[in-house]
Design an enzyme around this catalytic site. Structure first.
Site, mmCIF file in Angstrom:
data_model
loop_
_atom_site.group_PDB
_atom_site.id
_atom_site.type_symbol
_atom_site.label_atom_id
_atom_site.label_comp_id
_atom_site.label_asym_id
_atom_site.label_seq_id
_atom_site.Cartn_x
_atom_site.Cartn_y
_atom_site.Cartn_z
ATOM 1 N N GLU A 156 1.155 -1.139 -0.240
ATOM 2 C CA GLU A 156 0.027 0.108 -0.103
ATOM 3 C C GLU A 156 0.705 1.351 -0.016
ATOM 4 O O GLU A 156 0.226 2.295 -0.518
ATOM 5 C CB GLU A 156 -0.805 -0.030 1.307
ATOM 6 C CG GLU A 156 -1.783 -1.053 1.192
ATOM 7 C CD GLU A 156 -3.169 -0.757 -0.110
ATOM 8 O OE1 GLU A 156 -3.599 0.086 0.112
ATOM 9 O OE2 GLU A 156 -3.080 -1.752 -0.768
ATOM 10 N N SER A 190 -52.848 -18.974 41.690
ATOM 11 C CA SER A 190 -52.774 -19.502 43.101
ATOM 12 C C SER A 190 -51.156 -19.467 43.526
ATOM 13 O O SER A 190 -50.765 -19.424 44.768
ATOM 14 C CB SER A 190 -53.202 -20.935 43.382
ATOM 15 O OG SER A 190 -54.673 -20.809 43.360
#
Length: 879
Positions: free
Chosen positions: A134, A512
């Site tokens: 690069e 319950s």
């Protein structure tokens, strides 16, 4: 001087101002000025000088104008440029990781999958590979490479008119400026100019090492990998420092085009680009020519990488943690902050819980619904033909479990099916469905050759079992009593099909399973477990509540009433102590935000979640210390600093802890475990309710839940109005598990389908596995409490009594609030008489999914000495 013509003159002509020639004898020669010549040759190069001067002036003018224009353009570009100072403290977006309680990676949270690697930890060969590919002059240029720009410009001019994309000449510094500061990849002169300006500023602000570190950690390298750390893991399943020259060169080849150099899709192009990078590395003397040639001979074979997580069955847990993190820290910090989140999830128990819930839901679905038909149908299926390719093109339903397979019926007569195992390539398998599965299919939608069905291969044989995704849903969670740590959480049948977490997000009626909190409020008021309340008919306006069994026991001790979930006793108890006390208790335990002060709420006609109920039950088991369920143990930032830790139990130095203790510990004592949780209920009252609930499992409505468990356990069944919700909530001294089963859109589970029948067996399976590797513990008896065995009139019982209470004694408490209540106090004027009557009330259709036999007549009322019914009912609540 005498000239050749004898005139004695040098040939210069003198004249007057008017141009006339002067004679030899006319006037005073001394007073006359010499006149310029009117003819003869001009000075040399005068025209050239004038042209050059004019050109220079024009050039200076143009230069001035150009300079002004350039300065204005520079000002324009500079005004819109971002500052580079922020990169001094560069912190890249890094994924966060979730860890289970045994330090397995559960999941990764990331907008961009990135593993940050500091410059000092980046191997030289990796840095060199990127520089060779690069920016070879990275360490010598000032941010911009003029020669590269000229070269690229000439190439672009020569290739104008073709489809060739303009060649870039960006240095690594320019790429960092574009990626980090501009955020634009548009091809334009303005963008390139801004990029160059920023690059030069970057070089003045940051060191070369800092710029390269940012670049190598930010750049996208394909396949979801951002930065070299993630790329090394993605392509080679290795940490960065284990890459060889060939692998490093391949990473260096990717920035040009990660897609076009994908080693799986384009192996030849990827190999060629890698070899080019190796040659450049050799030319720059990073590696020797021999090393380059050897690396070029290596085949480019990426290793398969499976991203961590989720741990099987952990999706519900991970998603709930993600939601909590986003709520407290925001999306950015959660997805990009590099957090290390250590959760409380027990991987083994989580899988057990998921399997138990799946089995329980399938068991219910099989019993309450017929075969609903195949996933799809394939025409022209030949058992000896190419059925595998046709089957491979069929997509699996999202709700299909990962252990299931799609299979095609090869013979409807014999039940032979074929399925595929594995991928690339999938391997065909065949087997036969059991006779019971074929019978079930024929009794439903039927079976035909070519039907595509879901099956589960059996691990212990070559057979398969027919599977069907149930319509009913469920949820469960298990938490640690001492700490509140959530060890397991399953929010429904399938996370892929629905991410709605029914543990934390679904508000349902507890039925319950709410009753223990009514009894706890009574214990707090000094009422004894052996206190009697009348179990007889009672009416409030148009509401005529009844017991599940539709019978009446007369005066009944609270112990027996809770064990068998007697509704009428609970109603009278709530009326005696006042619904304000019941509501305050439920709110103190964080079971509900608020609740109506009406009697049906005492039977569970309120709304809560599975997680809230688990925390409330854990508070009872913890001796009244408020237990807040937590999914996260601690959170660390990207630097390893703990930024959050779960509250509750904490270790303190002995000296500090001794400041509040009498006597103080010796100086050489170790750290002290302090319980910082608030005491919301007295330990004595909590222990009394625990003791009563132990008998619920031993011989009451929760018998099925306790089958085969030889540890001290306690719990309560729960069934909401219209049989819409089935619960079982129970605990050992150290673990709480709560199970809920129901439909997402409330509808009846079927007559007599109670919490003890549906949810109890699921609870049993989870708790058996959870307690298997834990030491046996007993519930701790608070100081001053007395355990006593006595006869309740319905058998022997063991209860805990406070110092001022006598076992087996019931005192006269008077009428209490019973005589003053009206229909307005109940809030349920139009309630049905009993749960058994609900299915036949106007506006109520048949229950049980239309399956014959689920909507029969009410069961005969058992006698007091009958075997445990396994049923309980919370009448009331929302329709």
């Amino acid at each position: 001087m005498t000239l050749a013509d004898g005139s004695g003159r040098d040939g210069r002509v003198h004249g007057t101002s008017d141009g006339s020639r002067s004679g030899g004898g006319g006037g005073n020669g001394a007073s006359e000025r010499p006149r310029p010549p009117t003819g003869g040759p001009r000075p040399r190069y005068r025209l050239v000088r004038r042209v050059a001067g004019g050109a220079l002036g024009v050039m200076l003018l143009l230069a001035g104008v150009g300079g002004v224009a350039a300065w204005q353009e520079y000002q324009h570009l500079s005004e819109g440029l971002p500052t580079v100072d922020g990169l001094r403290t560069y912190q890249p977006p890094v994924m966060s990781r979730l860890y289970s309680g045994d330090d397995q990676i559960m999941a990764e949270l990331a907008a961009e999958r990135r593993i940050f690697v500091p410059y000092s930890a980046i191997p030289e060969r990796v840095r060199s590979a990127f520089l060779a590919a690069e920016d070879q002059k990275f360490f010598t240029h000032g941010g911009v490479d003029p020669l590269a720009i000229i070269r690229a410009g000439l190439t672009d001019v020569m290739m104008r008119g073709t489809k060739h994309r303009p060649i870039g000449a960006s240095t690594i510094t320019q790429q960092v400026a574009r990626i980090m500061l501009l955020g634009s990849n548009a091809v334009s002169m303005e963008r390139k100019a801004k990029e160059a300006l920023l690059a030069m500023r970057l070089e003045q602000t940051l060191s070369k090492q800092q710029i390269l570190e940012i670049y190598l950690n930010e750049i996208y390298l394909g396949d979801g990998a951002y930065g070299i750390g993630a790329a090394a893991q993605t392509y080679f399943n290795k940490p960065l420092d284990q890459l060889d020259n060939a692998e490093a060169a391949f990473l260096g080849a990717l920035p040009k085009s990660p897609t076009n150099y994908n080693p799986v899709r384009f192996p030849q192009a990827a190999t060629g680009r890698r070899n080019w990078v190796l040659e450049r590395m050799a030319e720059l003397h990073v590696i020797s020519p021999e090393e380059a040639r050897a690396a070029e001979q290596e085949p480019l074979i990426p290793s398969s990488f499976t991203r961590p997580g989720p741990v099987p069955g952990s999706e519900w847990f991970s998603e709930e943690v993600r939601r909590e993190l986003i709520e407290h820290y925001g999306v950015s910090s959660t997805m990009e902050g590099g957090l290390s989140v250590h959760t409380s999830m027990d991987s083994h128990l989580q899988q057990v819980a998921a399997n138990a819930l799946h089995e329980g839901l399938m068991r219910y679905d099989r019993a309450h619904g017929g075969w609903r038909g195949p996933v799809t149908h394939l025409d022209g299926v030949d058992p000896h033909g190419d059925w595998a390719n046709a089957l491979a093109r069929v997509g699996a339903p999202a709700s299909m479990l990962t252990t299931w397979r799609l299979a095609v019926v090869l013979s409807a007569t014999t039940g032979q099916v074929g399925w595929l195992e594995g991928t690339a390539p999938a391997i065909p398998h065949t087997g036969e469905l059991p006779a019971r599965d074929r019978s079930w299919m024929r009794a439903g939608k039927g079976i035909a050759t070519g039907d595509v069905v879901m099956v589960e291969p059996m691990a212990d044989s070559n057979g398969v079992a027919l599977r069907q995704v149930p319509r009913v849903e469920g949820a469960l969670t298990t938490i640690d009593v001492r700490t509140g740590r959530v060890l397991a959480m399953v929010g429904g049948w399938s996370f892929r099909a629905s991410q709605f977490n029914r543990v934390t997000q679904a508000a349902r009626q507890p039925g319950s399973s709410f009753k223990p909190f009514v009894y706890l409020a009574a214990m707090e008021q000094g009422i004894s477990p052996s206190q009697k309340f009348d179990d007889s008919p009672v009416s409030y306006g148009e509401w005529h509540p009844n017991n599940y069994e539709k019978d009446f026991w007369g005066p009944t001790m609270l112990h027996d009433a809770l064990r068998e979930s007697r509704n009428l006793v609970t109603i009278r108890l709530a009326a005696q102590i006042g619904m304000k006390s019941v509501a305050d208790m439920a709110q103190k335990l964080d079971l509900v935000h608020s609740m109506p002060l009406v009697l049906p709420a005492a039977l569970g006609a309120v709304e809560t979640t599975v997680m809230r109920e688990a925390g409330a039950y854990a508070t009872i088991a913890a001796g009244g210390h408020l237990v807040a369920p937590t999914l996260i143990d601690d959170i660390k930032d990207r630097n390893g600093n703990v930024i959050w830790r779960a509250p509750g139990l904490q270790l303190r130095p002995a000296a500090a802890a001794g400041e509040t203790q009498t006597p103080a510990p010796a100086p050489d004592d170790g750290p002290v475990l302090e319980d910082t949780r608030p005491q919301v209920v007295s330990a004595d009252s909590a222990y009394q309710v625990v003791t009563m609930m132990r008998d619920v499992i031993r011989r009451g409505t929760g018998v099925r839940a306790g089958a085969g468990i030889d540890r001290p356990i306690a719990g309560k069944t729960g069934t909401s109005q219209d049989f819409n919700d089935a619960w079982f909530a129970g605990f050992s001294p150290d673990l709480v598990t709560v199970v809920w089963v129901g439909f997402d859109t409330p509808q009846s589970l079927g007559r007599n389908e109670t919490g003890g029948v549906i949810a109890g067996p699921i609870w049993n399976e989870v708790m058996k596995a959870a307690l298997a590797d834990r030491p046996r513990l007993d519930f701790r008896t608070p100081p001053g409490m007395r355990l006593a065995q006595y006869n309740t009139g319905m058998g022997m019982a063991i209860d805990a009594f406070k110092p001022d209470q006598q076992p087996g004694i019931s005192i006269d408490m008077g009428a209490g609030a019973i005589g003053t209540l009206t229909a307005a106090d109940t809030g349920a004027e139009n309630m049905p008489d009993s749960e058994s009557d609900m299915a036949t009330m106007p506006g109520h259709g048949p229950v049980g999914n239309g399956v014959p036999g689920t909507g029969g007549q009410p069961a005969a009322a058992p006698s007091a000495a009958s075997t445990p019914s396994g049923g309980d009912i919370g009448m009331g609540g929302l329709y």
